[in-house]
Design a protein around this motif. Sequence first.
Motif, PDB file in Angstrom:
ATOM      1  N   ASN A   1       5.551  18.543  13.417  1.00  0.00           N
ATOM      2  CA  ASN A   1       6.551  18.936  12.424  1.00  0.00           C
ATOM      3  C   ASN A   1       7.991  18.668  12.864  1.00  0.00           C
ATOM      4  N   LEU A   2       8.145  17.935  13.941  1.00  0.00           N
ATOM      5  CA  LEU A   2       9.497  17.608  14.388  1.00  0.00           C
ATOM      6  C   LEU A   2      10.199  16.749  13.335  1.00  0.00           C
ATOM      7  N   PRO A   3      11.518  16.901  13.187  1.00  0.00           N
ATOM      8  CA  PRO A   3      12.228  16.201  12.107  1.00  0.00           C
ATOM      9  C   PRO A   3      12.437  14.703  12.337  1.00  0.00           C
ATOM     10  N   PHE A   4      12.122  14.218  13.560  1.00  0.00           N
ATOM     11  CA  PHE A   4      12.415  12.799  13.810  1.00  0.00           C
ATOM     12  C   PHE A   4      11.372  11.868  13.199  1.00  0.00           C
ATOM     13  N   TRP A   5      10.247  12.414  12.684  1.00  0.00           N
ATOM     14  CA  TRP A   5       9.240  11.536  12.076  1.00  0.00           C
ATOM     15  C   TRP A   5       9.799  10.915  10.798  1.00  0.00           C
ATOM     16  N   PRO A   6       9.805   9.588  10.685  1.00  0.00           N
ATOM     17  CA  PRO A   6      10.351   8.950   9.477  1.00  0.00           C
ATOM     18  C   PRO A   6       9.492   9.224   8.256  1.00  0.00           C
ATOM     19  N   GLN A   7      10.136   9.403   7.131  1.00  0.00           N
ATOM     20  CA  GLN A   7       9.432   9.589   5.870  1.00  0.00           C
ATOM     21  C   GLN A   7      10.346   9.139   4.746  1.00  0.00           C
ATOM     22  N   GLY A   8       9.799   9.031   3.554  1.00  0.00           N
ATOM     23  CA  GLY A   8      10.591   8.626   2.402  1.00  0.00           C
ATOM     24  C   GLY A   8      11.151   7.225   2.546  1.00  0.00           C
TER      25      GLY A   8
ATOM     26  N   LEU B   1       2.277   8.037   9.293  1.00  0.00           N
ATOM     27  CA  LEU B   1       1.402   8.124   8.127  1.00  0.00           C
ATOM     28  C   LEU B   1       0.180   9.003   8.388  1.00  0.00           C
ATOM     29  N   LEU B   2      -0.376   8.909   9.587  1.00  0.00           N
ATOM     30  CA  LEU B   2      -1.606   9.658   9.870  1.00  0.00           C
ATOM     31  C   LEU B   2      -1.345  11.106  10.260  1.00  0.00           C
TER      32      LEU B   2
ATOM     33  N   ARG C   1      -4.063   2.534   2.105  1.00  0.00           N
ATOM     34  CA  ARG C   1      -2.892   2.710   2.969  1.00  0.00           C
ATOM     35  C   ARG C   1      -3.251   3.224   4.357  1.00  0.00           C
ATOM     36  N   ASP C   2      -4.011   4.301   4.412  1.00  0.00           N
ATOM     37  CA  ASP C   2      -4.300   4.925   5.701  1.00  0.00           C
ATOM     38  C   ASP C   2      -5.167   4.032   6.588  1.00  0.00           C
ATOM     39  N   ARG C   3      -6.100   3.324   5.979  1.00  0.00           N
ATOM     40  CA  ARG C   3      -6.939   2.444   6.786  1.00  0.00           C
ATOM     41  C   ARG C   3      -6.144   1.236   7.283  1.00  0.00           C
ATOM     42  N   LEU C   4      -5.228   0.744   6.471  1.00  0.00           N
ATOM     43  CA  LEU C   4      -4.350  -0.332   6.941  1.00  0.00           C
ATOM     44  C   LEU C   4      -3.480   0.157   8.096  1.00  0.00           C
ATOM     45  N   ALA C   5      -2.996   1.393   7.994  1.00  0.00           N
ATOM     46  CA  ALA C   5      -2.184   1.969   9.074  1.00  0.00           C
ATOM     47  C   ALA C   5      -3.010   2.117  10.348  1.00  0.00           C
ATOM     48  N   LEU C   6      -4.259   2.548  10.194  1.00  0.00           N
ATOM     49  CA  LEU C   6      -5.149   2.690  11.351  1.00  0.00           C
ATOM     50  C   LEU C   6      -5.368   1.347  12.036  1.00  0.00           C
TER      51      LEU C   6
ATOM     52  N   ALA D   1       0.821  -1.217   0.000  1.00  0.00           N
ATOM     53  CA  ALA D   1       0.000   0.000   0.000  1.00  0.00           C
ATOM     54  C   ALA D   1       0.854   1.266   0.000  1.00  0.00           C
ATOM     55  N   LEU D   2       2.106   1.171   0.419  1.00  0.00           N
ATOM     56  CA  LEU D   2       2.975   2.345   0.454  1.00  0.00           C
ATOM     57  C   LEU D   2       3.412   2.755  -0.951  1.00  0.00           C
ATOM     58  N   ASN D   3       3.365   1.813  -1.886  1.00  0.00           N
ATOM     59  CA  ASN D   3       3.732   2.080  -3.278  1.00  0.00           C
ATOM     60  C   ASN D   3       2.569   2.781  -3.981  1.00  0.00           C
ATOM     61  N   THR D   4       2.812   3.981  -4.482  1.00  0.00           N
ATOM     62  CA  THR D   4       1.733   4.769  -5.095  1.00  0.00           C
ATOM     63  C   THR D   4       1.148   4.095  -6.333  1.00  0.00           C
TER      64      THR D   4
END
Length: 351
Positions: free
Chosen positions: A127-134, A110-111, A48-53, A37-40
């Motif tokens: 908005n803290l930088p420690f949130w993982p992304q990419g 994700l949420l 994706r978001d419901r799976l994350a929930l 689901a992370l792959n666009t």
Amino acid sequence: MLELLTTHAEAPWLPWAVQYFFFIGLAAGAALLLPLALNTGSVWHPWRDRLALILGISALVGPVALLADLHQPARFWHFYTQLTPSSWMWLGALILPVFVTLALIITLSLLRTHLRFEQPWLKWWLNLPFWPQGRLLTCLVWLCALSAVGILLYTGMEIMVVRSRPLWHTGWLPVNLLLTALLALVGLLMMLECLQPRGQNTALLRRTLVMVLAALTVTMLLWAVTGHWQDSGSWQEAQRLFVHFPFWRHLMFLSVAGGMVLWLLAVWRMNSSLSSFDLLPAGLAILCAWGFRWVVLMNVQTVPKYGAGLYHLDSQMLSSAGYIVAGTLGLWLALAGAVWALLDNSGVRHG
């Protein structure tokens, strides 16, 4: 006579265990699908978001039920002070914290992009930088999926290794736990779409439901064929219970009937548009997955390891089981409602 032939013992698995296996199965199933689901470009991306929930909430509720199932919950730390690598339960005590931590980090990461707050400190926190992304987030999602495999493996194996209960001691049990976890997950996604429609194409869920049902049917047939051919203890015990005990005979008939009804509903609604009627197959899929865990963990314990006859589940235990199921389900719904409210207040409708 039964009292003379059979020594009664308290059931080591309580209804809390049923709830733990159910919710942790939901979380593990969501974790397995989330990398897709992370792959666009994936067909699972809209979910994706419901799976994350589902992943985050179920990964929280499951361990709560597990702690309650321990006869002395305050002693859970003994898992970490007494090294027993030969125990699947001990290995699970190592895997579970990793899985829950990754699940919560991924869910929040994700949420949080959908949340909008007026309070400055909440804006700062989001908005803290420690949130993982990419790429980092992708790596964590794959690690979570890997730990989910460990969760499914240990939960299946800690039951299967009990040789004194032949119905448990079969290699097909972990497979069935995995497939019924996916069955419950698909049913829950379909139910959420019925209750909070987003206009998504539900054909994927319908196809997945049919594929999971097909896999479960094949697994059941392979268990029967290999059990009859190899004369396995699991197959012999199932035959004995079917022949000698009406309760188990009715239970097996009910299981087959439930599976057939679910098959008919899934095939009948295969090419239909979404409607409130889909709540029926969705609810039945969830009920079948939960019922499988109840039968495996609770009803099998009514069969004496050594002796004649059957035990009866204590009436006090059965009455408390209602509170346990309602309590854990209520906790899941309360957490889901809180997240839904936050998303709704942030302008995200039907998330």
